[in-house]
Design a protein around this motif. Structure first.
Motif, PDB file in Angstrom:
ATOM      1  N   THR A 284       8.857  57.654  57.313  1.00 54.28           N
ATOM      2  CA  THR A 284       9.092  57.714  55.867  1.00 54.28           C
ATOM      3  C   THR A 284       7.983  58.556  55.249  1.00 54.28           C
ATOM      4  OG1 THR A 284       7.717  55.835  55.181  1.00 54.28           O
ATOM      5  CG2 THR A 284       9.938  55.324  55.986  1.00 54.28           C
TER       6      THR A 284
ATOM      7  N   ASP B 281      12.703  44.147  45.592  1.00 52.94           N
ATOM      8  CA  ASP B 281      13.310  44.627  46.833  1.00 52.94           C
ATOM      9  C   ASP B 281      12.625  45.908  47.291  1.00 52.94           C
ATOM     10  OD1 ASP B 281      15.259  42.589  46.881  1.00 52.94           O
ATOM     11  OD2 ASP B 281      16.557  43.743  45.541  1.00 52.94           O
ATOM     12  N   GLU B 282      12.353  45.983  48.581  1.00 51.51           N
ATOM     13  CA  GLU B 282      11.745  47.168  49.163  1.00 51.51           C
ATOM     14  C   GLU B 282      12.820  48.227  49.407  1.00 51.51           C
ATOM     15  OE1 GLU B 282       8.846  48.180  52.936  1.00 51.51           O
ATOM     16  OE2 GLU B 282      10.313  46.574  53.143  1.00 51.51           O
ATOM     17  N   ILE B 283      12.457  49.490  49.201  1.00 51.51           N
ATOM     18  CA  ILE B 283      13.363  50.604  49.441  1.00 51.51           C
ATOM     19  C   ILE B 283      12.641  51.608  50.331  1.00 51.51           C
ATOM     20  CG2 ILE B 283      14.687  52.471  48.367  1.00 51.51           C
ATOM     21  CD1 ILE B 283      14.543  50.688  45.757  1.00 51.51           C
ATOM     22  N   LYS B 284      13.302  52.058  51.393  1.00 50.71           N
ATOM     23  CA  LYS B 284      12.730  53.058  52.302  1.00 50.71           C
ATOM     24  C   LYS B 284      13.756  54.159  52.508  1.00 50.71           C
ATOM     25  CE  LYS B 284       9.836  50.126  55.269  1.00 50.71           C
ATOM     26  NZ  LYS B 284       8.531  50.702  55.022  1.00 50.71           N
ATOM     27  N   ALA B 285      13.254  55.380  52.655  1.00 51.71           N
ATOM     28  CA  ALA B 285      14.123  56.508  52.975  1.00 51.71           C
ATOM     29  C   ALA B 285      13.736  57.048  54.339  1.00 51.71           C
ATOM     30  CB  ALA B 285      13.983  57.590  51.903  1.00 51.71           C
TER      31      ALA B 285
ATOM     32  N   SER C 230      11.977  47.770  43.955  1.00 53.38           N
ATOM     33  CA  SER C 230      12.804  47.667  42.755  1.00 53.38           C
ATOM     34  C   SER C 230      12.162  46.663  41.803  1.00 53.38           C
ATOM     35  CB  SER C 230      14.214  47.227  43.125  1.00 53.38           C
ATOM     36  OG  SER C 230      14.207  45.870  43.548  1.00 53.38           O
TER      37      SER C 230
ATOM     38  N   LEU D 127      14.347  46.442  56.442  1.00 55.78           N
ATOM     39  CA  LEU D 127      14.913  47.789  56.411  1.00 55.78           C
ATOM     40  C   LEU D 127      14.536  48.567  57.667  1.00 55.78           C
ATOM     41  CD1 LEU D 127      14.260  48.699  52.672  1.00 55.78           C
ATOM     42  CD2 LEU D 127      16.411  47.986  53.728  1.00 55.78           C
TER      43      LEU D 127
ATOM     44  N   TYR E 231       8.218  51.850  47.991  1.00 56.43           N
ATOM     45  CA  TYR E 231       9.097  51.753  46.827  1.00 56.43           C
ATOM     46  C   TYR E 231       9.599  50.325  46.696  1.00 56.43           C
ATOM     47  CZ  TYR E 231       9.379  56.853  47.311  1.00 56.43           C
ATOM     48  OH  TYR E 231       9.079  58.191  47.419  1.00 56.43           O
TER      49      TYR E 231
END
Length: 181
Positions: free
Chosen positions: A28, A39-43, A35, A72, A33
């Motif tokens: 990544t 909540d965790e967000i990964k790309a 929300s 994730l 990141y």
């Protein structure tokens, strides 16, 4: 077409049987990141996923060692067929040694890619230590190879291609896609 690389780097990469990767900053972009609800967000980059699948198809195992716990990360590794996942491991060199013992491999047979100080021991232990240009300067200086591509933007694919090139498999992969045109 193959990328021109130093012969000593190709020699090290030719011995690789396991690629071990950090997540944040490598797979990544290293940013965390969240929300508003926490909540965790990964790309994760699809180029990395394709490189990992090609490596696995060539018989090279892939593992992930990360200091954080993330559902994730677990989901992405399941999608990629990566069964060697070590989360919540702050001592990445110790986690890598455990993997080497489990797989009966010597340190020369592993490439490890990390971006920050917790990765340093694993980078030094590995036969091929790699980092990314957006990694910490001290870690980059200790690595055998630093990708041109930033972590999270396809850097893992760059290392996968290097290993596949050293195993004389990359040209065949490219040829497969050339015939589809």
């Amino acid at each position: 077409m193959e990328r021109p690389l130093p012969e000593d780097l190709i020699t090290k990469a030719a011995d690789i049987r396991l690629l071990a990767l950090d997540v944040d900053g490598v797979m990544t972009d290293g940013k965390l990141y969240f929300s508003a609800s926490g909540d965790e967000i990964k790309a994760f980059h699809s180029l990395d996923g394709q490189g990992i699948k090609q490596l696995q198809s060539a018989g090279i195992a892939v593992a992930v060692i990360t200091g954080r716990q993330s559902p994730l990360t677990e989901r992405r590794m399941q999608d990629l067929g990566i069964t060697h996942l070590r989360q919540g491991r702050s001592d990445k060199a110790a986690a890598l040694r455990e993997l080497l013992d489990e797989l009966s491999l010597s340190p020369d047979a592993v490439a490890y890619m990390g971006d920050d100080l917790p990765d340093l021991g694993a980078i030094r232990l590995a036969g091929l230590g790699a980092s990314v240009p957006n990694g910490h300067w001290y870690v980059r200086a200790q690595a055998d190879f630093c990708t041109e591509t930033a972590g999270g933007d396809g850097a893992v694919r760059e290392l996968c291609d290097l290993i596949l090139q050293a195993h004389e498999a990359l040209a065949d992969i490219h040829q497969t896609y050339e015939t589809m045109v």
